[in-house]
Design an enzyme around this catalytic site. Structure first.
Site, PDB file in Angstrom:
ATOM      1  N   CYS A 135      44.294   4.541   7.597  1.00  0.00           N
ATOM      2  CA  CYS A 135      43.388   3.259   7.074  1.00  0.00           C
ATOM      3  C   CYS A 135      42.794   2.580   8.219  1.00  0.00           C
ATOM      4  O   CYS A 135      43.622   1.669   8.887  1.00  0.00           O
ATOM      5  CB  CYS A 135      44.225   2.519   6.022  1.00  0.00           C
ATOM      6  N   CYS A 138      42.818  -1.186   7.691  1.00  0.00           N
ATOM      7  CA  CYS A 138      44.125  -1.795   7.916  1.00  0.00           C
ATOM      8  C   CYS A 138      44.473  -1.969   9.410  1.00  0.00           C
ATOM      9  O   CYS A 138      45.268  -2.993   9.850  1.00  0.00           O
ATOM     10  CB  CYS A 138      45.178  -0.899   7.053  1.00  0.00           C
ATOM     11  N   ASP A 139      44.412  -0.811   9.947  1.00  0.00           N
ATOM     12  CA  ASP A 139      44.869  -0.790  11.378  1.00  0.00           C
ATOM     13  C   ASP A 139      43.944  -0.875  12.542  1.00  0.00           C
ATOM     14  O   ASP A 139      44.427  -0.866  13.837  1.00  0.00           O
ATOM     15  CB  ASP A 139      45.840   0.178  11.421  1.00  0.00           C
TER      16      ASP A 139
END
Length: 311
Positions: A135, A138-139
């Site tokens: 992701c 997300c990261d």
């Protein structure tokens, strides 16, 4: 009515399922949550979550899931380590086969999520959450100023690579073939970006850094020549897609070409009393907060349905 008929059963214990559990439990519906193959969903293998509202310092993914689970349990939600084997949505109440027994429920919330596709390397699995991610949104922030690699050749990989250029100094886009499945416009954008370098006819043999618990590089193999090389990167992102966990509903619910459950008005399926939320029906956003939002919607729809049909 028989006491062994549930008002609602929730499939999945990620953000969408746990949010649905909180809302239905507070409505005194005593939901049963089947935790599934991946208890806690994708957040359970995520480290620091910095974009979930209410946590200014961030929170560890597993802790966020545990907090939500405790919150649902506080209001009376019941949890079972079980997964759905098959379901019969043609009868009322619905029949759910979990292997050891058959459950019956008036309503069903499907929050079974979508599993990221992985390469299947032991070193990759050991470093998920420690430099290996599926992701980018997300990261990606954690790789500011670093060089990273994205694996894949479709639109998902192109999108991940382009997004990650906001943070990384260099993005290597590694694909096992010399041609791409991506749409022409997405491929052109990736090829034109000065931070993205395409690496074709190449597969990852090993992710380096298992002992250090952080990605130190990738051992690559050229599929045409067999030659191996080391690529020094600090992170590896998988851009080879997700697999929605909805196969057990094929023929009973409408699925799109990739297996995601089709919904109307956000969470309604074509079977009254059955609702789908989170990544099992959301192929666009796939965020913890959007999954939680649709989990809330599904719970509210369950309340409404049971009121209208005489709980």
């Amino acid at each position: 009515m028989s006491d062994n008929i549930r008002d609602t059963v929730i499939l999945g214990s990620g953000c969408s399922g746990l949010t649905a559990a909180i809302y239905t439990a507070r409505a005194n519906l005593k939901p049963l949550v089947l935790e599934g193959h991946e208890p806690g969903g994708q957040l359970s293998i995520t480290t620091l979550v910095e974009n979930f509202p209410g946590f200014p310092e961030g929170i560890q993914g597993p802790q966020l899931i545990e907090n939500m689970k405790q919150q649902a349990a506080r209001f009376g939600a019941e949890f079972r380590m079980a997964h759905l084997v098959s379901a019969d949505l043609s009868r009322r109440p619905f029949a759910l086969n979990i292997g050891s027994e058959t459950l019956h429920t008036r309503t069903l919330i499907i929050a079974s999520g979508a599993s990221a596709r992985w390469l299947g390397l032991p070193s990759e699995q050991a470093l998920i959450g420690h430099g290996v991610s599926s992701c980018a949104t997300c990261d990606g922030f954690f790789f500011s100023g670093k060089e990273i690699a994205v694996i894949g050749g479709g639109d998902s990989a192109m999108e991940e690579a382009l997004f990650l250029t906001r943070f990384a100094t260099k993005v290597y886009l590694i694909h096992r073939r010399d041609h791409f499945r991506a749409s022409r416009i997405m491929l052109d954008r990736a090829m034109a970006h000065p931070k993205i370098q395409l690496v074709t006819n190449t597969v990852v043999e090993e992710v380096l850094g298992v002992e250090e618990k952080e990605v130190k590089g990738l051992r690559l193999r050229n599929t045409a020549t067999g030659q191996e090389s080391i690529l020094h990167v600090s992170g590896m992102f998988l851009g080879i897609g997700h697999e929605p966990n909805a196969k057990m509903f094929a023929g009973q619910l409408d699925l799109d070409e990739d297996g995601y459950i089709k919904t109307q008005n956000y969470v309604l399926t074509r079977v009254p009393g059955v609702y789908a939320c989170g990544d099992v029906q959301d192929r666009r956003y796939r965020q913890a907060i959007t999954a939680a939002g649709t989990g809330c919607m599904a719970a509210l729809e369950v309340e409404k349905y049971l009121e209208e049909h005489g709980r």
